[in-house]
Design a protein around this motif. Sequence first.
Motif, PDB file in Angstrom:
ATOM      1  N   ARG A   3       0.840  -1.199   0.000  1.00 15.88           N
ATOM      2  CA  ARG A   3       0.000   0.000   0.000  1.00 15.88           C
ATOM      3  C   ARG A   3       0.881   1.257   0.000  1.00 15.88           C
ATOM      4  N   ALA A   4       1.989   1.216   0.726  1.00 15.98           N
ATOM      5  CA  ALA A   4       2.913   2.353   0.758  1.00 15.98           C
ATOM      6  C   ALA A   4       3.515   2.584  -0.620  1.00 15.98           C
ATOM      7  N   LEU A   5       3.901   1.509  -1.283  1.00 15.45           N
ATOM      8  CA  LEU A   5       4.479   1.633  -2.623  1.00 15.45           C
ATOM      9  C   LEU A   5       3.440   2.126  -3.626  1.00 15.45           C
ATOM     10  N   ALA A   6       2.195   1.666  -3.485  1.00 13.64           N
ATOM     11  CA  ALA A   6       1.130   2.147  -4.364  1.00 13.64           C
ATOM     12  C   ALA A   6       0.895   3.643  -4.153  1.00 13.64           C
ATOM     13  N   ALA A   7       0.930   4.081  -2.898  1.00 11.09           N
ATOM     14  CA  ALA A   7       0.751   5.507  -2.605  1.00 11.09           C
ATOM     15  C   ALA A   7       1.890   6.322  -3.215  1.00 11.09           C
ATOM     16  N   LEU A   8       3.123   5.841  -3.073  1.00  4.29           N
ATOM     17  CA  LEU A   8       4.281   6.534  -3.640  1.00  4.29           C
ATOM     18  C   LEU A   8       4.163   6.626  -5.157  1.00  4.29           C
ATOM     19  N   ALA A   9       3.852   5.505  -5.795  1.00  5.40           N
ATOM     20  CA  ALA A   9       3.736   5.495  -7.260  1.00  5.40           C
ATOM     21  C   ALA A   9       2.614   6.414  -7.728  1.00  5.40           C
ATOM     22  N   GLY A  10       1.491   6.372  -7.042  1.00  6.76           N
ATOM     23  CA  GLY A  10       0.351   7.194  -7.434  1.00  6.76           C
ATOM     24  C   GLY A  10       0.549   8.681  -7.193  1.00  6.76           C
ATOM     25  N   SER A  11       1.461   9.030  -6.288  1.00  6.02           N
ATOM     26  CA  SER A  11       1.681  10.440  -5.965  1.00  6.02           C
ATOM     27  C   SER A  11       2.367  11.194  -7.096  1.00  6.02           C
ATOM     28  N   GLY A  12       3.158  10.482  -7.895  1.00  2.44           N
ATOM     29  CA  GLY A  12       3.910  11.144  -8.951  1.00  2.44           C
ATOM     30  C   GLY A  12       5.142  11.879  -8.443  1.00  2.44           C
ATOM     31  N   LEU A  13       5.418  11.786  -7.138  1.00  2.00           N
ATOM     32  CA  LEU A  13       6.593  12.450  -6.574  1.00  2.00           C
ATOM     33  C   LEU A  13       7.827  11.580  -6.807  1.00  2.00           C
ATOM     34  N   ASP A  14       8.995  12.156  -6.591  1.00  2.00           N
ATOM     35  CA  ASP A  14      10.264  11.476  -6.852  1.00  2.00           C
ATOM     36  C   ASP A  14      10.350  10.172  -6.064  1.00  2.00           C
TER      37      ASP A  14
END
Length: 174
Positions: A3-14
């Motif tokens: 879920r953390a990785l999905a949030a990171l990927a979905g954020s579009g941030l570095d």
Amino acid sequence: MERALAALAGSGLDSTRFTVLAEVGDARGRLDRSMTSVLAVPPGGIGMVLDDLDAGGSVAWVADPSAAPGGASTADAEPVAEPVAEPVAEPMSDWSFGTVADLRAEPPIDADRQAGWLIVEAEVPGEASDAEVTAAIEELLAGGTSPSRAAKEVARRFGVPKRRVYELALRAER
């Protein structure tokens, strides 16, 4: 972790370098600002986390509907009856983007009752001038550090290419 990785990927941030903090605590004292941080935030906890952070910098918030109160995923919960099929986690929704100051001024609507993820983008260091780099090199060289070790340390500290720093170190040594 998924879920953390999905949030990171979905954020579009570095996402070049990142860390995941499952327990927020004192965010300011625990964040390495040289990398993007993904913070698990309990229901009602976003205000405390935002107050701990500097006002600048890009952030993203996303509610996590599969997170049960207390931070556990509903996918990890004990089933009440035999499941017919493997449960599918709900997709994350309700994204908010901006700076820390933006989210402080207009908190995400669901953050008071919903757990979620706060993604704090890494700070990009400004380009250091030759004079700043040379001064740092000279300080290390005066303390007995070798030119190659000084170049490595100064390159890391200022976020500049090691080759550029080493050339300046060789000039400073002359």
